[in-house]
Design a protein around this motif. Structure first.
Motif, PDB file in Angstrom:
ATOM      1  N   LYS A 148     -18.578  12.482 -52.331  1.00  0.00           N
ATOM      2  CA  LYS A 148     -17.679  11.363 -52.643  1.00  0.00           C
ATOM      3  C   LYS A 148     -17.682  10.341 -51.508  1.00  0.00           C
ATOM      4  O   LYS A 148     -17.693   9.124 -51.750  1.00  0.00           O
ATOM      5  CB  LYS A 148     -16.267  11.892 -52.891  1.00  0.00           C
ATOM      6  CG  LYS A 148     -15.272  10.830 -53.324  1.00  0.00           C
ATOM      7  CD  LYS A 148     -13.926  11.452 -53.681  1.00  0.00           C
ATOM      8  CE  LYS A 148     -12.932  10.375 -54.126  1.00  0.00           C
ATOM      9  NZ  LYS A 148     -11.618  10.976 -54.501  1.00  0.00           N
ATOM     10  N   LEU A 149     -17.688  10.824 -50.283  1.00  0.00           N
ATOM     11  CA  LEU A 149     -17.750   9.937 -49.128  1.00  0.00           C
ATOM     12  C   LEU A 149     -19.046   9.151 -49.127  1.00  0.00           C
ATOM     13  O   LEU A 149     -19.069   7.936 -48.862  1.00  0.00           O
ATOM     14  CB  LEU A 149     -17.620  10.749 -47.833  1.00  0.00           C
ATOM     15  CG  LEU A 149     -17.841  10.001 -46.521  1.00  0.00           C
ATOM     16  CD1 LEU A 149     -16.853   8.864 -46.358  1.00  0.00           C
ATOM     17  CD2 LEU A 149     -17.748  10.970 -45.330  1.00  0.00           C
TER      18      LEU A 149
ATOM     19  N   PHE B 115      -8.949  20.962 -47.169  1.00  0.00           N
ATOM     20  CA  PHE B 115      -9.387  19.648 -46.696  1.00  0.00           C
ATOM     21  C   PHE B 115      -9.299  18.671 -47.864  1.00  0.00           C
ATOM     22  O   PHE B 115     -10.150  18.658 -48.749  1.00  0.00           O
ATOM     23  CB  PHE B 115     -10.821  19.730 -46.160  1.00  0.00           C
ATOM     24  CG  PHE B 115     -11.388  18.415 -45.693  1.00  0.00           C
ATOM     25  CD1 PHE B 115     -10.896  17.787 -44.560  1.00  0.00           C
ATOM     26  CD2 PHE B 115     -12.432  17.805 -46.382  1.00  0.00           C
ATOM     27  CE1 PHE B 115     -11.421  16.570 -44.116  1.00  0.00           C
ATOM     28  CE2 PHE B 115     -12.970  16.594 -45.940  1.00  0.00           C
ATOM     29  CZ  PHE B 115     -12.457  15.981 -44.814  1.00  0.00           C
ATOM     30  N   LEU B 116      -8.245  17.868 -47.869  1.00  0.00           N
ATOM     31  CA  LEU B 116      -7.973  16.964 -48.988  1.00  0.00           C
ATOM     32  C   LEU B 116      -7.747  15.542 -48.476  1.00  0.00           C
ATOM     33  O   LEU B 116      -6.602  15.109 -48.258  1.00  0.00           O
ATOM     34  CB  LEU B 116      -6.738  17.441 -49.764  1.00  0.00           C
ATOM     35  CG  LEU B 116      -6.847  18.804 -50.458  1.00  0.00           C
ATOM     36  CD1 LEU B 116      -5.502  19.225 -51.027  1.00  0.00           C
ATOM     37  CD2 LEU B 116      -7.911  18.759 -51.552  1.00  0.00           C
ATOM     38  N   PRO B 117      -8.824  14.801 -48.260  1.00  0.00           N
ATOM     39  CA  PRO B 117      -8.662  13.410 -47.815  1.00  0.00           C
ATOM     40  C   PRO B 117      -7.808  12.586 -48.769  1.00  0.00           C
ATOM     41  O   PRO B 117      -7.196  11.586 -48.364  1.00  0.00           O
ATOM     42  CB  PRO B 117     -10.116  12.893 -47.780  1.00  0.00           C
ATOM     43  CG  PRO B 117     -10.956  14.120 -47.643  1.00  0.00           C
ATOM     44  CD  PRO B 117     -10.236  15.187 -48.401  1.00  0.00           C
ATOM     45  N   GLU B 118      -7.738  13.018 -50.029  1.00  0.00           N
ATOM     46  CA  GLU B 118      -6.987  12.272 -51.035  1.00  0.00           C
ATOM     47  C   GLU B 118      -5.509  12.134 -50.669  1.00  0.00           C
ATOM     48  O   GLU B 118      -4.835  11.212 -51.162  1.00  0.00           O
ATOM     49  CB  GLU B 118      -7.110  12.964 -52.405  1.00  0.00           C
ATOM     50  CG  GLU B 118      -8.473  12.848 -53.050  1.00  0.00           C
ATOM     51  CD  GLU B 118      -9.533  13.743 -52.431  1.00  0.00           C
ATOM     52  OE1 GLU B 118     -10.728  13.550 -52.726  1.00  0.00           O
ATOM     53  OE2 GLU B 118      -9.178  14.652 -51.632  1.00  0.00           O
TER      54      GLU B 118
ATOM     55  N   ILE C 271     -11.433  11.099 -41.944  1.00  0.00           N
ATOM     56  CA  ILE C 271     -11.193  11.220 -40.503  1.00  0.00           C
ATOM     57  C   ILE C 271      -9.754  11.662 -40.241  1.00  0.00           C
ATOM     58  O   ILE C 271      -9.494  12.557 -39.433  1.00  0.00           O
ATOM     59  CB  ILE C 271     -11.507   9.884 -39.799  1.00  0.00           C
ATOM     60  CG1 ILE C 271     -13.003   9.561 -39.910  1.00  0.00           C
ATOM     61  CG2 ILE C 271     -11.074   9.938 -38.335  1.00  0.00           C
ATOM     62  CD1 ILE C 271     -13.384   8.177 -39.437  1.00  0.00           C
ATOM     63  N   LYS C 272      -8.797  11.047 -40.949  1.00  0.00           N
ATOM     64  CA  LYS C 272      -7.393  11.434 -40.780  1.00  0.00           C
ATOM     65  C   LYS C 272      -7.161  12.903 -41.130  1.00  0.00           C
ATOM     66  O   LYS C 272      -6.475  13.631 -40.409  1.00  0.00           O
ATOM     67  CB  LYS C 272      -6.494  10.555 -41.673  1.00  0.00           C
ATOM     68  CG  LYS C 272      -6.055   9.262 -41.052  1.00  0.00           C
ATOM     69  CD  LYS C 272      -4.999   8.619 -41.928  1.00  0.00           C
ATOM     70  CE  LYS C 272      -4.419   7.389 -41.257  1.00  0.00           C
ATOM     71  NZ  LYS C 272      -3.335   6.788 -42.070  1.00  0.00           N
ATOM     72  N   GLU C 273      -7.724  13.320 -42.249  1.00  0.00           N
ATOM     73  CA  GLU C 273      -7.506  14.693 -42.684  1.00  0.00           C
ATOM     74  C   GLU C 273      -8.123  15.685 -41.708  1.00  0.00           C
ATOM     75  O   GLU C 273      -7.568  16.766 -41.461  1.00  0.00           O
ATOM     76  CB  GLU C 273      -8.078  14.880 -44.092  1.00  0.00           C
ATOM     77  CG  GLU C 273      -7.887  16.264 -44.688  1.00  0.00           C
ATOM     78  CD  GLU C 273      -6.446  16.599 -45.058  1.00  0.00           C
ATOM     79  OE1 GLU C 273      -6.230  17.595 -45.777  1.00  0.00           O
ATOM     80  OE2 GLU C 273      -5.524  15.888 -44.603  1.00  0.00           O
ATOM     81  N   SER C 274      -9.263  15.335 -41.122  1.00  0.00           N
ATOM     82  CA  SER C 274      -9.869  16.232 -40.124  1.00  0.00           C
ATOM     83  C   SER C 274      -9.020  16.294 -38.863  1.00  0.00           C
ATOM     84  O   SER C 274      -8.936  17.344 -38.209  1.00  0.00           O
ATOM     85  CB  SER C 274     -11.292  15.768 -39.788  1.00  0.00           C
ATOM     86  OG  SER C 274     -11.287  14.539 -39.087  1.00  0.00           O
TER      87      SER C 274
END
Length: 544
Positions: A367-368, A452-455, A398-401
């Motif tokens: 998706k990225l 890990f959910l960047p959403e 990046i925020k989620e990591s």
């Protein structure tokens, strides 16, 4: 036994005539002056919240003797814990809110794990927030090498008015987005070289990079910060040889984060005597000063030669050093040195965290990549200011990591005014340590926290100015502050953001990234969290 008797002697001296917020030690004069400033501007509270709050003395307190034994002596409960384990262990033993006494000259403090307290402290921190910590670096610059720094200690250790004056000089150069975006092209060139280096060093059979890939990441981060700070590429990604100066810098930075973490957090006699670890740390600081100053002086010589030749460069060609030289040469020199000092391990660790998350979540990586390919249609496409305005999923990754692998264990402030924290009266001038660590992996604050959910960082409808309710998003914004908060937030935030966004985008555009090894104990917790495992990523070339 001699060590124990010396410790007991110092403890007894502290017990006689030393109030909770008193600082008789010369090396704590910054804290003393701050408390004096706070006292001058202190306004007595008489509101309902204050009247109903419990007394400061009723806050549960940890025993100094117990802490010294458990942290410093063989058999102690916390003796072999790293800082993350220590923070979580003390929370289990003492609860969500407690105070620690002054130990061996360190400041007494209140420790809180309550995000409502975080907000109360940050909302009233004043225009010159006092951030406790960096005592060893402050000692190095104020006392140990005062002949060089001459009262200009830089942003990291300074406090009060001197910090405010320094920050007001560098903010326009470092914190304004339009100024940071001037470095897109130069940063892009560094990232292309990083991609080529990955292709060179990876194994031809399994496409994995060597176990010491962190050294190459450090080369990339130092090269990146150098083009911004000094307008100079050091050639670290093109050359296979290991520069003595660069390797000394990397080694000394690792020693800095390791030794400073021990001396400043755990009980130590370093404020009173020259302990072996203090000697090693001062040597590390000296080496960092030596190497970074050499890089800066080379840039100064180059700039002087250009000026003598009548060369005038466009604004987008000027380094941070050159821009600040117009205002104050000493500030320019120290700021450039500190960018080289603070911009390597911190960014390398954050990058490693992001890559571990992306590499082990292939659906999110795909998706990225879809988003990145709109920004970089070809592998060698250039970044533009307009295209980088629309990369929400990249920023969310990046925020989620950073949530899953935080760089630091917490934040600290000295209260600027009387506060009520966790139902207790906390007077102005109190050192408060705020620990969000356990909340970052707690479903109460981050639904599905283990995933890990960047959403969780995205708006449901990006076309609207309002942020619709996102069921995955944090329930308290003060739990997640990777760059700090307020006037004292990280001055390098925009540069780090740009470095990470451009670097990760370029890699994802060129490679499918995998990590096929254990991630157990992926980071070790010193002054910051640093990679603790071989980063043997697999980089497979994309066909298009």
């Amino acid at each position: 036994m001699l060590i124990i008797r010396n410790c007991m002697s110092i403890i007894n001296r502290q017990r006689t005539g030393v109030a909770l917020f008193a600082n008789g030690n010369a090396q704590n004069r910054s804290q003393s002056s701050t408390n004096a400033e706070v006292k001058e501007q202190r306004v007595t509270r008489d509101d309902v919240e204050w009247q109903n709050a419990r007394s400061f003395d009723s806050i549960p307190a940890a025993s100094g003797l117990s802490l010294i034994y458990n942290m410093a002596f063989p058999g102690g409960k916390y003796k072999n814990m790293d800082l993350t384990q220590l923070v979580l262990g003390m929370r289990n033993d003492y609860g969500e809110f407690f105070r620690m006494p002054k130990i061996f000259g360190s400041d007494a403090m209140v420790i809180t794990y309550n995000p409502k307290d975080f907000e109360a402290v940050y909302r009233h921190e004043g225009i010159w927030p006092h951030r406790p910590g960096s005592d060893t670096l402050r000692y190095h610059r104020e006392s140990y090498r005062k002949d060089f720094y001459k009262g200009v200690e830089g942003l990291i250790p300074s406090q009060g008015k001197s910090w405010g004056e320094f920050r007001s000089i560098v903010n326009p150069v470092l914190m304004q987005p339009k100024n940071v975006r001037l470095y897109y092209k130069k940063m892009s060139q560094v990232n292309c070289e990083f991609v080529e280096r990955i292709k060179t060093i990876r194994d031809a059979t399994n496409q994995e990079v060597p176990h010491n890939f962190i050294e190459d990441i450090n080369r990339w981060t130092l090269e990146s910060v150098s083009v911004v700070a000094l307008d100079k590429q050091l050639g670290l990604l093109k050359e296979s040889d290991k520069s003595d100066n660069v390797m000394l810098l990397f080694k000394s930075l690792d020693e800095f984060f390791t030794y400073a973490g021990d001396l400043e957090v755990k009980p130590s006699l370093w404020r009173y005597v020259q302990t072996p670890m203090k000697k090693k740390l001062m040597n590390a600081y000296d080496n960092i000063q030596k190497v970074t100053l050499e890089f800066v002086n080379e840039a100064l010589v180059r700039l002087e030669a250009e000026e003598n030749k009548g060369i005038v460069r466009a604004e987008n060609e000027k380094s941070v050093l050159e821009k600040l030289l117009k205002i104050d040469k000493k500030v320019a020199t120290i700021m450039a040195m500190d960018m080289l000092m603070a911009g390597v391990d911190t960014t390398s660790s954050t990058f490693a965290a992001a890559m571990l998350c992306i590499a082990t979540n292939p659906v999110k990586q795909d998706k990225l990549r879809e988003e990145v390919m709109r920004v970089l249609p070809n592998k060698d496409s250039e970044f533009t200011e307009d295209s980088m305005k629309n990369v929400p999923y990249l920023r969310a990754c990046i925020k989620e990591s950073q949530r899953m692998y935080p760089l630091v264990i917490g934040h600290a402030r000295t209260t600027n005014r009387d506060c009520v924290l966790s139902g207790h009266k906390v007077p102005a001038g109190t050192f408060v340590s705020m620990m969000p660590l356990s909340m970052l992996s707690n479903d109460e604050y981050f639904p599905k926290a283990s995933e890990f959910l960047p959403e969780r960082w995205l708006r449901s409808d990006a076309s609207t100015s309002k942020c619709p309710a996102n069921p995955l998003k944090t329930t308290n914004p003060f739990v997640f502050l990777p760059f700090g908060f307020g006037p004292r937030m990280c001055v390098g935030k925009r540069i780090v953001d740009m470095e990470l966004e451009l670097g990760i985008a370029r890699i994802i555009r060129n490679f499918k990234v995998e990590f096929n090894h254990s991630r157990e104990n992926a980071f070790r917790s010193v002054l910051i969290n640093k990679p603790n495992i071989p980063l043997r990523f697999k980089f497979t070339d994309l066909d298009h």
